[in-house]
Design a protein around this motif. Structure first.
Motif, short mmCIF file in Angstrom:
data_model
loop_
_atom_site.label_atom_id
_atom_site.label_comp_id
_atom_site.label_asym_id
_atom_site.label_seq_id
_atom_site.Cartn_x
_atom_site.Cartn_y
_atom_site.Cartn_z
N UNK A 1 0.83 -1.20 0.00
CA UNK A 1 0.00 0.00 0.00
C UNK A 1 0.87 1.25 0.00
N UNK A 2 1.96 1.23 0.77
CA UNK A 2 2.86 2.38 0.80
C UNK A 2 3.54 2.59 -0.54
N UNK A 3 3.86 1.50 -1.23
CA UNK A 3 4.55 1.61 -2.52
C UNK A 3 3.62 1.94 -3.67
N UNK A 4 2.36 1.66 -3.53
CA UNK A 4 1.41 1.83 -4.64
C UNK A 4 1.02 3.27 -4.89
N UNK A 5 1.40 4.17 -4.01
CA UNK A 5 1.04 5.59 -4.12
C UNK A 5 -0.47 5.80 -4.06
N UNK A 6 -1.18 4.91 -3.45
CA UNK A 6 -2.62 5.05 -3.28
C UNK A 6 -3.00 5.23 -1.81
N UNK A 7 -1.99 5.46 -0.98
CA UNK A 7 -2.26 5.64 0.45
C UNK A 7 -3.16 6.85 0.69
N UNK A 8 -2.88 7.96 0.01
CA UNK A 8 -3.69 9.17 0.19
C UNK A 8 -5.13 8.93 -0.24
N UNK A 9 -5.30 8.32 -1.39
CA UNK A 9 -6.65 8.08 -1.90
C UNK A 9 -7.46 7.22 -0.94
N UNK A 10 -6.86 6.16 -0.43
CA UNK A 10 -7.58 5.26 0.47
C UNK A 10 -7.88 5.91 1.81
N UNK A 11 -6.93 6.66 2.33
CA UNK A 11 -7.16 7.34 3.60
C UNK A 11 -8.27 8.39 3.47
N UNK A 12 -8.29 9.10 2.36
CA UNK A 12 -9.35 10.09 2.16
C UNK A 12 -10.72 9.41 2.10
N UNK A 13 -10.81 8.32 1.37
CA UNK A 13 -12.08 7.61 1.29
C UNK A 13 -12.51 7.07 2.64
N UNK A 14 -11.55 6.60 3.42
CA UNK A 14 -11.89 5.99 4.71
C UNK A 14 -12.25 7.05 5.75
N UNK A 15 -11.44 8.10 5.85
CA UNK A 15 -11.70 9.14 6.84
C UNK A 15 -12.94 9.95 6.51
N UNK A 16 -13.31 10.01 5.24
CA UNK A 16 -14.50 10.75 4.85
C UNK A 16 -15.77 10.15 5.45
N UNK A 17 -15.74 8.86 5.78
CA UNK A 17 -16.92 8.23 6.36
C UNK A 17 -17.30 8.86 7.68
N UNK A 18 -16.32 9.28 8.47
CA UNK A 18 -16.58 9.86 9.79
C UNK A 18 -16.73 11.37 9.63
N UNK A 19 -17.96 11.83 9.50
CA UNK A 19 -18.21 13.25 9.23
C UNK A 19 -17.76 14.14 10.37
N UNK A 20 -17.97 13.70 11.61
CA UNK A 20 -17.58 14.53 12.76
C UNK A 20 -16.08 14.71 12.81
N UNK A 21 -15.31 13.64 12.60
CA UNK A 21 -13.85 13.76 12.59
C UNK A 21 -13.39 14.61 11.42
N UNK A 22 -13.98 14.40 10.26
CA UNK A 22 -13.60 15.15 9.05
C UNK A 22 -13.75 16.65 9.27
N UNK A 23 -14.88 17.05 9.84
CA UNK A 23 -15.13 18.47 10.07
C UNK A 23 -14.28 19.02 11.20
#
Length: 507
Positions: free
Chosen positions: A447-469
């Motif tokens: 995952x670290x080598x694939x350069x998709x870490x940012x994309x996956x973290x954004x998708x995952x963290x977006x689920x938690x609206x309170x944390x995101x805001x």
């Protein structure tokens, strides 16, 4: 009388028709043509307005119905598939990476040093936190101080029934508990693949469950825990643990301080990397705590307390020297039992590799380097204030802390108290966390080598609206991911420079 009135009314019309009849033929033709042109213009204008109004009505209907899920057709399928998720929102939001900043922001601009400042005597500070908040609950509801019973044999120091908090309950809406819209945002039939159905259920409980009661529970030698019990049906296995430990009759969550938001980020990072060693965590706002600020709430796993909360967590007792020796012996590798006098613990060899990678990315030093021997700590850090830095002269005898496993599963670790540091520069990273590690998990490194870490973290963290805001939306989340990406590059360079093997770790 009536005939004269009728004649008077019709006289103008008769006069106009008589004048029209006396006009020349050319003028009469011109008048008729003009009347026809005016009539056509009026009729066409009215027809165009009606057609435009009809199109606008259809467009509004399409706008209101666009993106809605046909739940009548999908609900039977959702009940049969365990991994299916009922959408909680009815519009679609795509997270893209096009708005990526050209120059990463400095992380110190988002971290307030006053909130990160450590207080001498961490145990006393955390204990005061729970006592003060329970006292606030008591004052807000007009209850007397005697309602909080002193610590008993079960280890409980207080029990506040949420239903009795009439003032708070009627004046504030507690964290969307009574709202029909969940703060866990899922826009499709399935959550991201790295989150299991159990993770999604736990997140929804922590974020949306109605609070029945809040209690302060002693936690062995550690500071007391502030626990809330939610209104839901717990699983059979969890009910057995809760009944034995006398914690709560249903499912519970642990309320942490607002400064411990790393717990939520750590949970999503753990799942994205495929480690699956942290407990589910979300951000939630309680109207009766911290003036409505968002607090990290972590799922309470009673299996971590096989002898009850009063006895504390199931902790592995190891010194740094014993830990390094176990790494060399590769304890429990290939399910081979170690020799009786080998000094191996019950933890499988691969678990230390997963722990080291996870702690390095978040710079969590309270497990493998509590004395801050591997980096330059600040004056306000606990290890400096308590004088733990002096123990680095004899590192082999320093005890590891917070090495936790479940009572029924001693081979695998559970990562708790994930207090990371995002404001530590790349020239002051704690490489002591990687000392003695010769292998790292392939799934996480890929995952670290694939350069998709940012994309996956954004998708995952977006689920938690309170944390995101609470982190400032996309801009604030990007700053946190910037730090993890830079540390990932350092880790990949370290792997190549030291010849660390990247292998599959299914144990």
């Amino acid at each position: 009388m009536g005939k004269s009135r009728f004649h008077w009314l019709c006289f103008p019309f008769l006069k106009v028709t008589t004048s029209f009849r006396r006009c020349p033929l050319s003028k009469r033709s011109l008048i008729i043509a003009s009347v026809c042109v005016v009539y056509l213009l009026v009729v066409s204008q009215v027809g165009f307005s009606q057609q435009h109004r009809g199109r606008r009505t259809d467009r509004d209907k399409y706008r209101h119905t666009r993106g809605l899920y046909n739940l009548d057709d999908t609900l039977p399928e959702l009940q049969t598939e365990a991994s299916s998720v009922v959408p909680t929102r009815y519009n679609v939001v795509y997270i893209t990476l096009k708005s990526r900043r050209l120059k990463p922001a400095h992380i110190r601009g988002t971290i307030r040093p006053k909130l990160r400042r450590k207080v001498r005597g961490n145990k006393e500070a955390n204990s005061a936190f729970t006592h003060n908040k329970l006292g606030t609950l008591e004052r807000d509801t007009g209850q007397s101080k005697g309602n909080f019973a002193p610590k008993g044999s079960s280890g409980e120091t207080g029990d506040v029934f949420y239903k009795s908090l009439d003032i708070i309950h009627t004046s504030h809406t507690d964290s969307n508990a009574d709202s029909h819209i969940s703060s866990i945002r899922i826009y499709s039939q399935r959550a991201p693949p790295w989150l299991s159905p159990q993770d999604v259920r736990a997140m929804r409980f922590l974020a949306d469950a109605k609070v029945l009661r809040v209690k302060e529970v002693s936690h062995g030698d550690a500071p007391s825990l502030l626990i809330f019990e939610g209104e839901t049906n717990a699983s059979v296995s969890n009910q057995k643990h809760t009944q034995r430990n006398n914690v709560c009759s249903g499912q519970c969550g642990v309320i942490n301080s607002p400064v411990d938001t790393t717990e939520v980020f750590a949970f999503h990072l753990d799942r994205v990397l495929g480690l699956n060693r942290t407990l589910p965590a979300v951000s939630r706002k309680f109207s009766f705590l911290h003036d409505g600020q968002s607090c990290p709430v972590v799922s309470l796993d009673a299996s971590l307390y096989p002898e009850g909360l009063a006895a504390g967590l199931s902790n592995v007792r190891l010194t740094w020297g014993e830990y390094q020796s176990s790494l060399k012996q590769r304890c429990w590798h290939k399910n081979i039992s170690p020799k009786p006098n080998s000094g191996c613990s019950t933890v499988h060899h691969y678990e230390w590799s997963k722990l080291a990678l996870f702690d390095f990315l978040l710079q969590i030093h309270n497990r493998l380097d509590q004395s801050c021997c591997g980096f330059r700590p600040r004056l306000e850090d606990v290890c400096v204030e308590l004088g733990l830095k002096a123990e680095c002269r004899d590192q082999n005898h320093i005890r590891l802390t917070n090495i936790i496993h479940r009572g029924h599963d001693p081979r695998h670790l559970v990562f708790t108290s994930n207090k990371g540091f995002f404001d530590r520069n790349e020239d002051n990273l704690d490489f002591k966390l990687l000392e003695g590690i010769k292998e790292l998990p392939e799934q996480a490194v890929s995952v670290l080598r694939s350069r998709r870490l940012r994309e996956k973290l954004l998708q995952s963290l977006f689920l938690d609206q309170t944390y995101w805001e609470s982190q400032g939306g996309r801009q604030g989340i990007d700053k946190l991911i910037d730090v993890i990406e830079r540390r990932a590059k350092v880790l990949l360079t370290y792997i190549n420079a030291h010849g660390i093997k990247v292998i599959t770790m299914n144990a």
